[in-house]
Motif scaffolding. Structure first.
Motif, PDB file in Angstrom:
ATOM      1  N   ASN A 570      29.976  35.261  46.808  1.00 16.28           N
ATOM      2  CA  ASN A 570      31.287  34.990  46.198  1.00 16.28           C
ATOM      3  C   ASN A 570      31.424  35.691  44.854  1.00 16.28           C
ATOM      4  N   PHE A 571      30.344  35.724  44.073  1.00 18.46           N
ATOM      5  CA  PHE A 571      30.405  36.380  42.773  1.00 18.46           C
ATOM      6  C   PHE A 571      30.641  37.878  42.938  1.00 18.46           C
ATOM      7  N   GLU A 572      29.862  38.510  43.832  1.00 17.14           N
ATOM      8  CA  GLU A 572      30.018  39.949  44.038  1.00 17.14           C
ATOM      9  C   GLU A 572      31.396  40.285  44.610  1.00 17.14           C
ATOM     10  N   LEU A 573      31.887  39.429  45.527  1.00 18.04           N
ATOM     11  CA  LEU A 573      33.209  39.663  46.126  1.00 18.04           C
ATOM     12  C   LEU A 573      34.310  39.579  45.065  1.00 18.04           C
ATOM     13  N   SER A 574      34.195  38.580  44.197  1.00 15.62           N
ATOM     14  CA  SER A 574      35.228  38.424  43.170  1.00 15.62           C
ATOM     15  C   SER A 574      35.212  39.591  42.188  1.00 15.62           C
ATOM     16  N   GLN A 575      34.022  40.110  41.860  1.00 16.51           N
ATOM     17  CA  GLN A 575      33.934  41.246  40.945  1.00 16.51           C
ATOM     18  C   GLN A 575      34.616  42.477  41.548  1.00 16.51           C
ATOM     19  N   LYS A 576      34.355  42.722  42.824  1.00 17.98           N
ATOM     20  CA  LYS A 576      34.961  43.892  43.468  1.00 17.98           C
ATOM     21  C   LYS A 576      36.474  43.726  43.610  1.00 17.98           C
ATOM     22  N   ARG A 577      36.915  42.503  43.827  1.00 20.87           N
ATOM     23  CA  ARG A 577      38.357  42.266  43.917  1.00 20.87           C
ATOM     24  C   ARG A 577      39.025  42.509  42.562  1.00 20.87           C
ATOM     25  N   ALA A 578      38.384  42.070  41.484  1.00 21.99           N
ATOM     26  CA  ALA A 578      38.934  42.318  40.149  1.00 21.99           C
ATOM     27  C   ALA A 578      38.999  43.814  39.878  1.00 21.99           C
ATOM     28  N   GLU A 579      37.965  44.545  40.291  1.00 21.12           N
ATOM     29  CA  GLU A 579      37.953  45.992  40.087  1.00 21.12           C
ATOM     30  C   GLU A 579      39.041  46.679  40.912  1.00 21.12           C
ATOM     31  N   SER A 580      39.332  46.155  42.101  1.00 22.45           N
ATOM     32  CA  SER A 580      40.394  46.733  42.930  1.00 22.45           C
ATOM     33  C   SER A 580      41.742  46.639  42.224  1.00 22.45           C
ATOM     34  N   VAL A 581      41.986  45.496  41.581  1.00 19.92           N
ATOM     35  CA  VAL A 581      43.245  45.319  40.856  1.00 19.92           C
ATOM     36  C   VAL A 581      43.304  46.263  39.664  1.00 19.92           C
ATOM     37  N   VAL A 582      42.191  46.382  38.911  1.00 17.65           N
ATOM     38  CA  VAL A 582      42.161  47.288  37.760  1.00 17.65           C
ATOM     39  C   VAL A 582      42.419  48.722  38.215  1.00 17.65           C
ATOM     40  N   ASN A 583      41.806  49.124  39.314  1.00 19.86           N
ATOM     41  CA  ASN A 583      42.010  50.485  39.823  1.00 19.86           C
ATOM     42  C   ASN A 583      43.481  50.732  40.159  1.00 19.86           C
ATOM     43  N   TYR A 584      44.141  49.739  40.710  1.00 15.34           N
ATOM     44  CA  TYR A 584      45.568  49.882  41.032  1.00 15.34           C
ATOM     45  C   TYR A 584      46.379  50.068  39.760  1.00 15.34           C
ATOM     46  N   LEU A 585      46.064  49.287  38.737  1.00 16.59           N
ATOM     47  CA  LEU A 585      46.803  49.380  37.482  1.00 16.59           C
ATOM     48  C   LEU A 585      46.599  50.737  36.825  1.00 16.59           C
ATOM     49  N   VAL A 586      45.365  51.235  36.850  1.00 17.75           N
ATOM     50  CA  VAL A 586      45.081  52.548  36.266  1.00 17.75           C
ATOM     51  C   VAL A 586      45.822  53.634  37.029  1.00 17.75           C
ATOM     52  N   ALA A 587      45.852  53.511  38.353  1.00 18.93           N
ATOM     53  CA  ALA A 587      46.557  54.503  39.181  1.00 18.93           C
ATOM     54  C   ALA A 587      48.051  54.502  38.910  1.00 18.93           C
ATOM     55  N   ASN A 588      48.554  53.425  38.332  1.00 20.54           N
ATOM     56  CA  ASN A 588      49.979  53.330  38.033  1.00 20.54           C
ATOM     57  C   ASN A 588      50.270  53.475  36.542  1.00 20.54           C
ATOM     58  N   GLY A 589      49.364  54.165  35.836  1.00 21.71           N
ATOM     59  CA  GLY A 589      49.657  54.589  34.479  1.00 21.71           C
ATOM     60  C   GLY A 589      49.156  53.716  33.365  1.00 21.71           C
ATOM     61  N   ILE A 590      48.418  52.656  33.649  1.00 22.82           N
ATOM     62  CA  ILE A 590      47.908  51.784  32.591  1.00 22.82           C
ATOM     63  C   ILE A 590      46.551  52.324  32.128  1.00 22.82           C
ATOM     64  N   SER A 591      46.389  52.455  30.833  1.00 28.51           N
ATOM     65  CA  SER A 591      45.135  52.993  30.289  1.00 28.51           C
ATOM     66  C   SER A 591      43.966  52.085  30.642  1.00 28.51           C
ATOM     67  N   PRO A 592      42.860  52.648  31.133  1.00 28.30           N
ATOM     68  CA  PRO A 592      41.683  51.809  31.445  1.00 28.30           C
ATOM     69  C   PRO A 592      41.100  51.137  30.212  1.00 28.30           C
ATOM     70  N   ALA A 593      41.422  51.689  29.026  1.00 27.96           N
ATOM     71  CA  ALA A 593      40.914  51.080  27.792  1.00 27.96           C
ATOM     72  C   ALA A 593      41.540  49.711  27.534  1.00 27.96           C
ATOM     73  N   ARG A 594      42.612  49.403  28.259  1.00 34.61           N
ATOM     74  CA  ARG A 594      43.289  48.113  28.060  1.00 34.61           C
ATOM     75  C   ARG A 594      42.852  47.082  29.094  1.00 34.61           C
ATOM     76  N   LEU A 595      41.936  47.450  29.981  1.00 37.25           N
ATOM     77  CA  LEU A 595      41.628  46.605  31.134  1.00 37.25           C
ATOM     78  C   LEU A 595      40.134  46.317  31.232  1.00 37.25           C
ATOM     79  N   VAL A 596      39.806  45.066  31.535  1.00 44.52           N
ATOM     80  CA  VAL A 596      38.430  44.650  31.809  1.00 44.52           C
ATOM     81  C   VAL A 596      38.439  43.869  33.111  1.00 44.52           C
ATOM     82  N   ALA A 597      37.581  44.256  34.067  1.00 43.47           N
ATOM     83  CA  ALA A 597      37.496  43.550  35.347  1.00 43.47           C
ATOM     84  C   ALA A 597      36.331  42.570  35.295  1.00 43.47           C
TER      85      ALA A 597
END
Length: 668
Positions: A570-597
């Protein structure tokens, strides 16, 4: 429906009376027909009634019924006309025109279904007839126009109108303290009733507005010396821009023949009007009437049936100057129809208004507006309700430079032809808003509100009590945004582009507090996987917009699972899910410096909020949805709800002072 004015009826039927003069009739009908054929409709009705009682011939009776119906139609008594048309048809009157005119008066009396049935019946004998097709279209549209009126506001000038016919009101020179109009009231110079309508011949009257009493004074003849007002029919006046030169119609009558309608002009000096002079407009016609002078005085619009027209009465114009008018020019088929176009009014902005009895409309005569497009071609539209009605609406006048004026009507509720005032109130657009805490729903004090518009509007105010209001401009797009320390910004978009009516926009801006995790609903993954499903796009795009609206915040994106299954998985799954959301935000123009998964697995069960407690009555605010708590719930349904609540994606604000770092371009 009450009687129309004699000058109105005279002009509207003059051409027809000349044609009917050659109709054959029996000797018993000769006297009645003679009155009818020279337009003495009021007189002819009683004569026809006497003749009807003395004849036994069924065909003659049917013809008399038809003639009486026509006479009532011409003087505006539509309900009575309908009765006689129906009887004429039942008695076998052979000309299908009776069916067409019967449909017309039924429509004027708002008997739409029966009117349509008779239009369709007429079309069987005259397929494709435009008059009948327009009648059907009118029946279809009028109820909707009545139920959905335009923004015009109208008022019956009851203190001015009489039991007789009052119409064609104008304010000379645009001065609204004086009104000039046509009337057949007591005091008119005619010494006998008109055989056309049974009323006195019309004259030109005027009245002044008494501001203290808030009403019009008792009207009097415009010319005490009786140079303008005579024993003939005078009316439908138009003035130059100063209000000192008047053009008007004079109709003359004779017992045996129609002597025509002509335009005259007179000038006022020191309160006295000069001897009227006939306006020479040329043309071979007994009908030249209803003058309207352009604001610059160089074009005179009028009504005539002279050769070169398109139907009954057409609108013409002559250019030049008083005493030297050029050759009349027909306004063409864009304005004129096979029917009658009358009462033109040329506005100071170049818009042309007129009445027509042929176009798709609401009644006998409707008022139409004509505007020239970029190619110089007239485009015509019906003014609809409340300006138009199932009755006759005509003789509109606008105050120079204003969206208000006067018009005439004999609609239901009037005592004849009455003068109404009208005004088009300005469209008012407002934002009536409030700013609230998204979690508690309470209004937020001291939030800052900004309004930005595509017209250059940039306004800022402090919503002290959580409420705000802005006045908006037409044809403009706006962004309204709210700001408050300790909360994420929020905004809304509104537009007044294309709006035809006033509108108040109710805007509620809900600000999210930054001191607690913020749930992002409707983010979906495949079971046991971290790949984002397409159904998550809207929620993720909303999160992108939040970050765009709040460019100085950095966030931690947190993913949680329920307590079932292996804790490590569950811990590993939740980490990867958080990273999936961050990747989507970065792909849509949000600076990765503003995001922590950050994945939390099952280690941070949800604490019940006020909203959750309101939604689920078995939960209480402040309870923590641990596995131990969930397993004690009495039903599987309640347990599953809690597991779903724990399976969530949230974010929390880490800082509010982020600034995008500027990286200079390398020197060449």
């Amino acid at each position: 429906m009450k009687s129309k004015s004699s000058i109105f009826v005279f002009i509207s039927v003059l051409m027809l009376t000349l044609v009917l003069g050659g109709c054959k009739a029996s000797r018993k009908l000769s006297k009645s027909n003679k009155s009818y054929e020279i337009g003495e409709y009021y007189r002819s009705i009683e004569q026809y009634r006497k003749t009807y009682r003395k004849t036994k011939n069924r065909a003659v009776k049917a013809e008399i019924q038809f003639r009486i119906a026509e006479a009532y139609k011409y003087i505006g008594e539509y309900k009575r006309a309908a009765t006689f048309y129906k009887t004429a048809i039942v008695r076998g009157y052979s000309d299908p025109i009776a069916i067409l005119h019967y449909a017309d008066v039924l429509r004027a009396d708002q008997e739409y279904d029966e009117a349509i049935a008779n239009y369709q019946k007429y079309l069987k004998t005259n397929p494709g007839d435009q008059h009948a097709l327009n009648g059907i279209a009118s029946c279809d549209r009028t109820p909707n126009w009545l139920e959905n009126p335009t923004r015009f506001q109208i008022e019956d000038l009851k203190s001015l109108n009489s039991k007789a016919s009052d119409f064609a009101g104008v304010y000379p020179g645009g001065h609204e303290n004086q009104i000039v109009f046509t009337s057949s009231r007591e005091g008119a110079t005619g010494r006998r009733d008109s055989p056309i309508t049974g009323q006195l011949y019309g004259d030109i009257f005027h009245s002044y507005f008494d501001k203290q009493k808030g009403r019009w004074e008792k009207p009097s003849l415009i010319d005490e010396n009786l140079t303008v007002d005579t024993g003939d029919d005078e009316g439908a006046a138009s003035f130059d821009s100063r209000g000192t030169t008047m053009y008007f119609t004079r109709c003359r009558y004779d017992k045996t023949k129609s002597m025509g309608a002509e335009i005259y002009t007179s000038s006022e000096t020191g309160g006295t009007w000069s001897e009227p002079v006939k306006v020479a407009l040329g043309g071979d016609s007994l009908l030249i009437a209803h003058p309207s002078l352009s604001a610059d005085g160089r074009t005179l619009y009028f009504v005539s049936d002279m050769p070169g027209g398109f139907g009954g009465k057409d609108i013409w114009k002559a250019e030049g100057a008083p005493g030297a008018w050029g050759k009349p020019v027909n306004l063409g088929p864009a304005i004129n129809t096979p029917g009658n176009e009358m009462f033109p009014f040329i506005r100071d902005n170049g818009e042309l208004y007129f009445s027509s009895d042929f176009r798709v409309g609401m009644g006998g005569l409707d008022i139409f507006k004509a505007v020239k497009n970029d190619k110089g071609q007239w485009e015509v539209e019906n003014m609809k309700a409340p300006i138009n009605s199932p009755g006759d609406d005509f003789a509109i006048y606008f105050v120079p430079g204003e969206d208000r004026g006067l018009f005439s009507t004999n609609r239901k509720g009037t005592r004849g032809d009455d003068i109404f005032s009208f005004v088009l109130p300005p469209k008012i657009f407002e934002i009536d808003g409030n700013v609230v805490d998204k979690e508690t729903g309470n209004r937020l004090k001291n939030a800052t509100i900004r309004l930005i518009g595509t017209d250059g509007t940039m306004l800022r105010l402090n919503a002290n009590n959580g409420k705000f209001k802005f006045r908006l401009n037409p044809e403009t797009e706006y962004v309204v945004a709210a700001f408050k320390k300790g909360y994420l910004n929020a905004k809304a978009n509104e537009t007044t582009i294309g709006l035809k009516d006033s509108k108040t926009f109710d805007v509620s801006l809900a600000l999210t507090p930054t001191d607690a995790p913020i749930r992002v609903d409707n983010i979906y993954y495949q079971f046991g996987k971290w790949d984002l499903l397409p159904a998550s796009k809207n929620a993720l795009d909303s999160l992108v917009q939040i970050l765009v609206q709040n460019p100085t915040v950095t966030i931690e994106l947190m993913a949680h699972t329920d307590c079932r299954g292996d804790a490590k998985f569950n811990f590993e799954l939740s980490q990867k899910r958080a990273e999936s959301v961050v990747n989507y935000l970065v792909a849509n123009g949000i600076s990765p410096a503003r995001l922590v998964a950050k994945g939390y697995g099952e280690t941070a069960p949800k604490t019940v909020t006020r909203k959750l407690a309101q939604k689920y009555n078995f939960l209480k605010r402040g309870e923590e949805l641990t596995c131990n708590f969930i397993n004690k719930l009495p039903t599987e349904e309640e347990q599953e709800i809690c597991h779903q609540i724990n399976r969530r994606t949230e974010f929390r604000v880490l800082s509010t002072d982020y600034r995008e770092k500027f990286t200079p371009s390398p020197k060449e």
